[in-house]
Design a protein around this motif. Structure first.
Motif, PDB file in Angstrom:
ATOM      1  N   MET A  16       5.078  -5.374  -9.298  1.00 45.09           N
ATOM      2  CA  MET A  16       3.910  -4.521  -9.452  1.00 45.09           C
ATOM      3  C   MET A  16       4.078  -3.757 -10.758  1.00 45.09           C
ATOM      4  N   ILE A  17       2.980  -3.297 -11.330  1.00 44.78           N
ATOM      5  CA  ILE A  17       3.060  -2.418 -12.490  1.00 44.78           C
ATOM      6  C   ILE A  17       2.336  -1.123 -12.160  1.00 44.78           C
ATOM      7  N   PHE A  18       2.799  -0.026 -12.777  1.00 43.73           N
ATOM      8  CA  PHE A  18       2.178   1.277 -12.583  1.00 43.73           C
ATOM      9  C   PHE A  18       2.020   1.951 -13.937  1.00 43.73           C
ATOM     10  N   GLY A  33      -2.307   1.209 -10.811  1.00 40.40           N
ATOM     11  CA  GLY A  33      -1.315   0.144 -10.809  1.00 40.40           C
ATOM     12  C   GLY A  33      -1.931  -1.183 -10.451  1.00 40.40           C
ATOM     13  N   LYS A  34      -1.077  -2.173 -10.301  1.00 43.28           N
ATOM     14  CA  LYS A  34      -1.564  -3.529 -10.084  1.00 43.28           C
ATOM     15  C   LYS A  34      -0.483  -4.367  -9.428  1.00 43.28           C
ATOM     16  N   ILE A  35      -0.897  -5.225  -8.526  1.00 43.82           N
ATOM     17  CA  ILE A  35      -0.007  -6.255  -8.001  1.00 43.82           C
ATOM     18  C   ILE A  35      -0.015  -7.389  -9.011  1.00 43.82           C
ATOM     19  N   GLU A  40       0.829  -1.208   0.000  1.00 45.49           N
ATOM     20  CA  GLU A  40       0.000   0.000   0.000  1.00 45.49           C
ATOM     21  C   GLU A  40       0.866   1.263   0.000  1.00 45.49           C
ATOM     22  N   GLU A  41       1.966   1.229   0.745  1.00 46.04           N
ATOM     23  CA  GLU A  41       2.852   2.390   0.807  1.00 46.04           C
ATOM     24  C   GLU A  41       3.527   2.629  -0.546  1.00 46.04           C
ATOM     25  N   VAL A  42       3.960   1.536  -1.188  1.00 45.91           N
ATOM     26  CA  VAL A  42       4.560   1.650  -2.520  1.00 45.91           C
ATOM     27  C   VAL A  42       3.536   2.206  -3.499  1.00 45.91           C
ATOM     28  N   TYR A  43       2.322   1.687  -3.436  1.00 45.67           N
ATOM     29  CA  TYR A  43       1.271   2.102  -4.369  1.00 45.67           C
ATOM     30  C   TYR A  43       0.954   3.588  -4.218  1.00 45.67           C
ATOM     31  N   GLU A  44       0.800   4.031  -3.000  1.00 50.20           N
ATOM     32  CA  GLU A  44       0.464   5.433  -2.763  1.00 50.20           C
ATOM     33  C   GLU A  44       1.611   6.366  -3.167  1.00 50.20           C
ATOM     34  N   SER A  45       2.833   5.931  -2.952  1.00 51.00           N
ATOM     35  CA  SER A  45       3.978   6.750  -3.356  1.00 51.00           C
ATOM     36  C   SER A  45       4.031   6.891  -4.869  1.00 51.00           C
TER      37      SER A  45
END
Length: 340
Positions: free
Chosen positions: A302-304, A291-293, A277-282
Motif C-alpha cells: 500500500m502507499i500513503f 493512500g492506495k492499495i 481498512e484497519e491499516v488505512y484508517e490507522s
C-alpha cells in the motif's frame, strides 16, 4: 558471455484497473504510475551441456530440461518457460545449452507489477543475446501478449509498459490493445518531495490478483453500473493526479489518492478487506491524507501520502500490523540490458 537485464517495478498512483479489458476497449482507460528502484532481473548464461536450466533465485526454484524447442507449461516457473517458448517460436534460439536465472526484489502478488516486470526482464535478456529488432512499444506489447495470450494470465496492460519505459508516465489505453505512453516531466524537487511524503508499506501478505481481475472483468461484461462508474471515476482520478503533479500542487495528492481508494473498493469484491481498512484508517489517524492499495488489491503493498514530517508517525502507527515500510527512490530508466 552473460546476457543480463533489469526492469523496474512500479507504484500505481491513479487510475488503477482502467487498463484492463474489456473496460479499456469499451471506454478507454488512463493510469498514472511511477517506476521505483526495486527490480526484476534476468540473466542468460551459456553452459557446456545440451540442456536448458531455468531458475528463480529469489524463490529457490529450478527446473532442468534436455534441449527442446518448447518447454512444458505446468505451473512451475511458467513465466520463464513461456517467454522462452515464444522467443523460440518467433525468432529461434541457437542450439546451445544455457541457464536462465531470475530474481525479483519484491514477492509475487505484492501489487508492484512483479510478474509482468519479470516477463519484460526475461525478454530483455533474450533481446540482448539475440539482438532482437524490438523497440520499447514492441517489447511491452510482446510481454503483454505472452502473458495474456500464451499463458492465459488475467491482468491489465500498465505493468509491461511501465517496466519497459520507466519514469513517471500517464498512460492511455484504447481498443485493440492500443497504448499511448506519455512521459511526464516532473521537476526534481517535486519528485524529491513525493519520495519523502509517499510511504511504501508492505502488508506482509500477498494475493492472487487474477481472481480479483476476473471479477472486475465480469462486472464490466454484465454491465454492473456501480463497478463501471467507479472505473470512470478512477480514470478521472488519473487526470487529476497528472495535473496536480505537473503543476506542483502536492497538497492535493493525498485527497486524490483518498478519492481513488473510495472508488476502487466499488470495482470488485475483495479489493479491500477488514485488515486493509484497519491499516488505512490507522495511517490516516497518524497524519496521512490518503493512500492506495497497490495493484489489483487484496493485500501486498500500500502507499500513503504523508505531508510534512508525519511519515514517521505513520510508519510507527503501522508497526502494530506486522508489515514493513520499504525504502525506495523513483527510477527514471526502464528496461536496461547489457552483456558481460
Amino acid at each position: 558471455m552473460i546476457y543480463r537485464s533489469r526492469a523496474p517495478l512500479r507504484i500505481g498512483l491513479a487510475g488503477g484497473g482502467t487498463d484492463v479489458s474489456p473496460y479499456s476497449d469499451l471506454f478507454g482507460g488512463a493510469i498514472l504510475n511511477a517506476t521505483i528502484n526495486l527490480y526484476a532481473r534476468a540473466s542468460i548464461q551459456p553452459i557446456d551441456e545440451n540442456a536448458i536450466v531455468v531458475q528463480a533465485l529469489d524463490r529457490h526454484e529450478e527446473q532442468r530440461f534436455e534441449w527442446n524447442n518448447e518447454l512444458p507449461i505446468d505451473g512451475k516457473l511458467d513465466l520463464l518457460k513461456g517467454v522462452y517458448n515464444r522467443i523460440q517460436k518467433d525468432y529461434g534460439v541457437p542450439l546451445t545449452g544455457f541457464k536462465l536465472s531470475t530474481y525479483v526484489d519484491a514477492p509475487a502478488g505484492s501489487g508492484l507489477g512483479t510478474s509482468s516486470t519479470l516477463v519484460v526482464a526475461i525478454i530483455g535478456a533474450f533481446y540482448e543475446m539475440l539482438r532482437l529488432p524490438l523497440g520499447e512499444y514492441d517489447i511491452a506489447h510482446y510481454a503483454y501478449d505472452i502473458e495474456r495470450s500464451d499463458l492465459k494470465l488475467a491482468g491489465g496492460k500498465q505493468d509491461q509498459y511501465a517496466a519497459t519505459f520507466g519514469g513517471v508516465n500517464f498512460m492511455e489505453f484504447y481498443e485493440g490493445d492500443k497504448v499511448i505512453v506519455n512521459p511526464l516531466r516532473i521537476k526534481q524537487q517535486i519528485l524529491n518531495e513525493l519520495e519523502n511524503n509517499i510511504v511504501l508499506y508492505f502488508t506482509a501478505t500477498s494475493r492472487e490478483s487474477a481472481t480479483i481481475i476476473k471479477e472486475q472483468v465480469k462486472n464490466v461484461n454484465s454491465n454492473n453500473e456501480k463497478s463501471i462508474e467507479a472505473m470512470h471515476q478512477l480514470k478521472e482520478q488519473a487526470k487529476m493526479m497528472k495535473e496536480a503533479m505537473l503543476k506542483g500542487r502536492l497538497h492535493e495528492i493525498g485527497e486524490i489518492l483518498d478519492f481513488g481508494f473510495q472508488q476502487k473498493r466499488l470495482m470488485a469484491n475483495n479489493i479491500s478487506n477488514s485488515s486493509i481498512e484497519e491499516v488505512y484508517e490507522s495511517a490516516k489517524k497518524a497524519g496521512a491524507t490518503g493512500g492506495k492499495i497497490s495493484g489489483a488489491g487484496g493485500g501486498g503493498f500500500m502507499i500513503f501520502y504523508c505531508p510534512g514530517n508525519c511519515r514517521y508517525k505513520v510508519i510507527e502507527a503501522l508497526e502494530q500490523f506486522g508489515g514493513q515500510a520499504r525504502h525506495y527512490q523513483f527510477a527514471q530508466n526502464g528496461l536496461n540490458t547489457w552483456t558481460v
